[in-house]
Design a protein around this motif. Structure first.
Motif, PDB file in Angstrom:
ATOM      1  N   PHE B 150       4.661  60.135 -47.985  1.00 35.07           N
ATOM      2  CA  PHE B 150       5.531  60.994 -47.747  1.00 35.07           C
ATOM      3  C   PHE B 150       6.914  60.517 -48.326  1.00 35.07           C
ATOM      4  N   GLY B 152      10.220  61.423 -51.445  1.00 37.32           N
ATOM      5  CA  GLY B 152      10.932  62.286 -52.216  1.00 37.32           C
ATOM      6  C   GLY B 152      11.345  63.772 -51.539  1.00 37.32           C
ATOM      7  N   PHE B 153      11.497  63.540 -50.120  1.00 33.66           N
ATOM      8  CA  PHE B 153      11.839  64.764 -49.360  1.00 33.66           C
ATOM      9  C   PHE B 153      13.350  64.985 -49.453  1.00 33.66           C
ATOM     10  N   TYR B 154      13.726  66.137 -49.034  1.00 33.01           N
ATOM     11  CA  TYR B 154      14.960  66.476 -49.015  1.00 33.01           C
ATOM     12  C   TYR B 154      15.826  65.661 -48.050  1.00 33.01           C
ATOM     13  N   HIS B 158      21.635  64.497 -41.770  1.00 34.45           N
ATOM     14  CA  HIS B 158      20.918  64.050 -40.455  1.00 34.45           C
ATOM     15  C   HIS B 158      19.339  63.537 -40.726  1.00 34.45           C
ATOM     16  N   SER B 271       3.395  70.488 -37.302  1.00 29.03           N
ATOM     17  CA  SER B 271       2.233  71.340 -37.689  1.00 29.03           C
ATOM     18  C   SER B 271       2.526  71.908 -38.931  1.00 29.03           C
ATOM     19  N   CYS B 272       1.719  71.936 -39.823  1.00 27.30           N
ATOM     20  CA  CYS B 272       2.031  72.851 -40.971  1.00 27.30           C
ATOM     21  C   CYS B 272       0.672  73.791 -41.218  1.00 27.30           C
ATOM     22  N   ALA B 273       1.067  75.047 -41.717  1.00 28.65           N
ATOM     23  CA  ALA B 273      -0.023  75.833 -41.941  1.00 28.65           C
ATOM     24  C   ALA B 273       0.380  76.759 -43.236  1.00 28.65           C
TER      25      ALA B 273
ATOM     26  N   TYR D   1       4.216  77.448 -43.956  1.00 20.02           N
ATOM     27  CA  TYR D   1       5.340  77.024 -43.113  1.00 20.02           C
ATOM     28  C   TYR D   1       4.968  75.857 -42.093  1.00 20.02           C
ATOM     29  N   GLY D   2       6.106  75.323 -41.607  1.00 20.09           N
ATOM     30  CA  GLY D   2       5.731  74.259 -40.645  1.00 20.09           C
ATOM     31  C   GLY D   2       6.478  74.456 -39.458  1.00 20.09           C
ATOM     32  N   ASN D  42       7.690  67.187 -52.702  1.00 22.68           N
ATOM     33  CA  ASN D  42       8.380  67.370 -51.526  1.00 22.68           C
ATOM     34  C   ASN D  42      10.079  67.855 -51.632  1.00 22.68           C
ATOM     35  N   SER D  43      10.517  67.930 -52.767  1.00 25.72           N
ATOM     36  CA  SER D  43      12.036  67.755 -52.845  1.00 25.72           C
ATOM     37  C   SER D  43      12.714  68.914 -51.984  1.00 25.72           C
ATOM     38  N   LEU D  44      12.115  69.856 -51.361  1.00 23.61           N
ATOM     39  CA  LEU D  44      12.741  70.691 -50.744  1.00 23.61           C
ATOM     40  C   LEU D  44      12.350  70.779 -49.242  1.00 23.61           C
ATOM     41  N   VAL D  45      11.264  69.845 -48.869  1.00 23.27           N
ATOM     42  CA  VAL D  45      10.756  69.676 -47.655  1.00 23.27           C
ATOM     43  C   VAL D  45      11.875  69.041 -46.624  1.00 23.27           C
ATOM     44  N   PRO D  47      11.870  66.972 -43.415  1.00 25.16           N
ATOM     45  CA  PRO D  47      11.013  66.377 -42.702  1.00 25.16           C
ATOM     46  C   PRO D  47      11.306  66.878 -41.008  1.00 25.16           C
ATOM     47  N   THR D  48      10.280  66.832 -40.286  1.00 20.62           N
ATOM     48  CA  THR D  48      10.003  67.108 -39.031  1.00 20.62           C
ATOM     49  C   THR D  48      11.352  66.096 -38.224  1.00 20.62           C
ATOM     50  N   THR D  50      14.061  65.190 -39.420  1.00 23.95           N
ATOM     51  CA  THR D  50      15.453  65.707 -39.480  1.00 23.95           C
ATOM     52  C   THR D  50      15.426  66.896 -38.668  1.00 23.95           C
ATOM     53  N   ASN D  53      16.505  65.630 -35.275  1.00 29.07           N
ATOM     54  CA  ASN D  53      17.837  65.236 -35.432  1.00 29.07           C
ATOM     55  C   ASN D  53      18.758  66.149 -35.267  1.00 29.07           C
ATOM     56  N   ILE D  54      18.611  67.298 -35.963  1.00 34.13           N
ATOM     57  CA  ILE D  54      19.473  68.401 -35.938  1.00 34.13           C
ATOM     58  C   ILE D  54      19.475  69.217 -34.718  1.00 34.13           C
ATOM     59  N   HIS D  77      22.369  77.217 -37.878  1.00 35.64           N
ATOM     60  CA  HIS D  77      22.412  75.915 -38.402  1.00 35.64           C
ATOM     61  C   HIS D  77      21.553  75.858 -39.606  1.00 35.64           C
ATOM     62  N   THR D  81      23.090  75.916 -43.343  1.00 34.08           N
ATOM     63  CA  THR D  81      22.973  74.481 -44.270  1.00 34.08           C
ATOM     64  C   THR D  81      21.976  74.597 -45.270  1.00 34.08           C
ATOM     65  N   PHE D  82      20.740  75.061 -45.249  1.00 35.33           N
ATOM     66  CA  PHE D  82      19.828  74.911 -45.980  1.00 35.33           C
ATOM     67  C   PHE D  82      19.510  76.233 -46.972  1.00 35.33           C
ATOM     68  N   GLN D  84      17.136  76.427 -49.111  1.00 35.33           N
ATOM     69  CA  GLN D  84      15.610  76.506 -49.301  1.00 35.33           C
ATOM     70  C   GLN D  84      15.097  77.335 -48.231  1.00 35.33           C
TER      71      GLN D  84
END
Lengths: 279, 279, 279, 279
Positions: B150, B152-154, B158, B271-273, D1-2, D42-45, D47-48, D50, D53-54, D77, D81-82, D84
């Motif tokens: 995993f 290259g994520f955003y 935070h 989870s992702c869907a 979605y996640g 993954n550039s817009l993802v 992560p769980t 993050t 943390n938020i 928030h 903030t995002f 995307q």
């Protein structure tokens, strides 16, 4: 005493092939002095966090060649490292990961969880006593759709159960056996053999089965079969949690139901248990 | 609307060989009039007990050739029998009994429960609308011990997660697809084929696997693989409940842990869907 | 031996006021002869169905004035009615229905389920032996947000836990005590008093609490408090399943977290247990 | 979605008095582009990790004045903030810790878990759409031992249920309502009032109750009562999972059972649901 539970994954590779063991370890300790309880004096207490570290370090150093060997390693570590430990018991249970196969070809690093009976073991030792090893299987759900009955039982004014000579026998099996004092057994091989014995004794010959006159007799047959086939086993405890099925009465609905549609009976929910050893 | 759940066993014999299906059926009904709610007028209400009787009678009369066919039978019965029913949905789920084998020989009447993915289906129909059939698998737990990362994520202030190119990919899969309008499909055969597709797409080739850059991409690969291989499927929903594993940091304990000992991370639990259909 | 579980509701009225007890009863029997296991001879076996009938008949005839009295009634019935019974143990557990109140006024026939600790009891007897009664509470979840620490524990190279003098103490309590030989006690009243003792000893005075140096010491305080306040209690077993909370480290996120945000630690999951009796 | 789930504790003090909120937060996100699924980009993802943390940072900074306000804070928030994020939904559920009392005196830092109905809420928002707030209660178990019947229902050849005018009404209630667009409501106060309305409508007046002709009518009564008493509520969904109790037939056992001993019927297990809004 205190106990705690740790869950983790142990991975190892042989060339490019991966092997995985996911286990849940539960360690019980009893100390020589109850001063922690009576006086709030913690000086002998081994924190849960330390126990977790020890279990993980042992897994890292020794791997998990078998659940039983790992349980023995943990017992030995506590007994030899901490003189304040009077008694230690370790329980190890496996998450039933099996290697995936594609068209019969085993995959080098992919696994599927197949919970058709969970393997577990226990090792326990008192200071200055022998290290005793137990192993077992639990959550093994089995069903026979015929060759089972229940007749000739005790009757009085509170009896309403009819006699039956062709019922469903269905249950969840727990089976735990003792190896006596720990020796150099091939625990993985013996465990597989005992699992086979259980299935054979429960089901009977594949072409005709074997009549079971009660849950109790089936429990005993399983025990006798294991004792006769696996010499390393000393004592066996079997618990069979019964699920009863009733043939639905369809007379009111104008139909004859010849043991085709049955519903599980949630209550009373029964279980029978027996412990049997060698003479 | 109202729904209710019925669990039962359907047995049948071919010669001396027994076949067993244990299912849980859930039927949802919506009536054309809400008078039961608003006025307490029960004259159109079909009691739970009657619904149970109907399901059992249909099982007795038709058997359960496939979960899908049984769900269709129930829908049809309610739509044709009760003009007050505006909508019906039936959900059927299987208890995963498998025939026991002894030394490769199938047993004629003994079964073992093997819950490595639970088969289910749904059929639904609005009055004057088409009967739609869905099928699926749930509680399928899979793991890849490598070929997953995993990166290259955003990132922002935070973000604390490090990038990883060799992690464990582990999860519980839910997969549900639609067959569109009900036709004369071989539901049992298609279901088995889709299960194979899921395992292939998750694991990749048995000798080397296939790199997964995220749970999301793996979800998509499963969907694409099914759509390309099984023409009867119209739309697929996949949900992957992730279990994350962290490599235990053993520096404090004086050891290097080269992805050998890992612990599951209970929270956050992700989870992702995704739902994907044909153009 | 065999055991089985029956769940039912016992209703009674005093004028227009309704009283309800919903209980789960589990009866264990051991027979004088193991012939059912060894020979498949069922002639002494009391079927699960008969046991259920007996429990329901006793509930109908005697009511359930207290869980303990009902457990005693069942034991007595089996011992006096069936000479083949060598040992009987009955476990009775309550569904915690409480009368609803509207603006402080008790409702005559409406109840709400409030599971803040489940009451249970056990009665057991060997043929020719005394009838022993136990009672207890389980699933009682308690938390102290301060006045708890853990310091001065044993340390070695596997220790990574820091000392803490202001942590959260949180756990699920199981407490079971013995009344010794059965006498004419007011079981309902004693049970309520013991529940109060547990809460007092766990929490300390309402205005300041009392410092707990360990889970173990808290367990002991509860036991000592009960023994000193309730003379009918002979022996007490307490098990405290600990939930640990870690203060989240927010340094990476540019914040100071002064024990304001904490996360539960799922593993290691610990528990401590102690059994204490009168001299 | 996640989506993902985070469980944590938020503590705060006023003088020496402690206040605790333990919550489970579940955040669902849908992004503007599906490139993560389709291309493994993954550039817009987010992560769980993050997201966790938020949520924790917001809890630290804002506290949890009400579940609803916290859910709103999280939505805001993510939306601000995002860029995307196309859609966000947050679900917040409370662990029902209540302050301990000793002889009526509240304890300054000790709590007991009392799960007599679990409070939850949801906030959801599409980009450029309004923020909608829902709140609810679940796992609320209620029972009426009389003033309930079920008569005059639809009958045909599959009907076996007798009519009853004095049965037990017992069930587990789920109730969720919408506040429409988010305003400056006193969410804590409204929630308590709605809980009271539910109990009143279920039970009827304390001295006599109110006859319920069906589960469905009781569901409707609850909804009507809330809508008439709480003006901020726009739409209400109620689901009642029914537990049926059968009076045990004791004729075979030589006894008359006048609704004194009843057993729960495990299957069929029913539920009825209705959503009602203002005109």
């Amino acid at each position: 005493y205190g106990k705690n539970t740790i869950k983790f994954l142990r991975l190892h590779k042989e060339g490019k092939k991966h092997f995985v063991k996911e286990v849940e370890v539960c360690a019980h300790l009893r100390l020589t002095s109850p001063q922690e309880y009576l006086e709030g004096n913690n000086s002998l207490v081994i924190p849960t966090d330390t126990i977790k570290n020890i279990v993980l370090v042992l897994a890292k150093k020794n791997g998990i060649p078998s659940l039983e060997q790992f349980a023995i390693d943990i017992c030995n570590h506590f007994m030899t490292t901490f003189c304040q430990v009077a008694y230690v018991k370790t329980y190890v249970q496996e998450v039933p990961w099996q290697r995936l196969h594609e068209d019969g070809v085993p995959h080098i690093h992919s696994f599927i969880c197949v919970p058709d009976g969970i393997r577990f073991c226990e090792a326990e030792q008192c200071r200055n006593g022998p290290l005793i090893v137990f192993a077992g299987i639990k959550d093994l759900k089995l069903m026979k759709t015929t060759q089972s009955g229940f007749e000739g039982f005790y009757k009085n004014e509170h009896t309403t159960l009819p006699e039956r000579h062709d019922r469903i026998l269905c249950g969840e099996l727990f089976c735990k056996w003792s190896y006596g004092e720990c020796k150099d057994f091939d625990f993985n091989c013996i465990w597989k053999k005992i699992r086979e014995c259980i299935l054979e004794a429960f089901a009977g010959p594949p072409d005709c089965g074997e009549y079971s006159p009660s849950y109790q007799k089936t429990v005993n047959s399983i025990q006798m079969h294991i004792l006769s086939r696996v010499s390393q086993v000393q004592v066996i405890e079997v618990v069979l949690n019964n699920t009863f099925y009733n043939v639905v009465d369809m007379k009111n609905l104008g139909l004859t139901n010849d043991k085709e549609v049955l519903v599980p009976v949630e209550a009373p929910y029964g279980s029978c248990a027996c412990t049997l050893g060698r003479k």
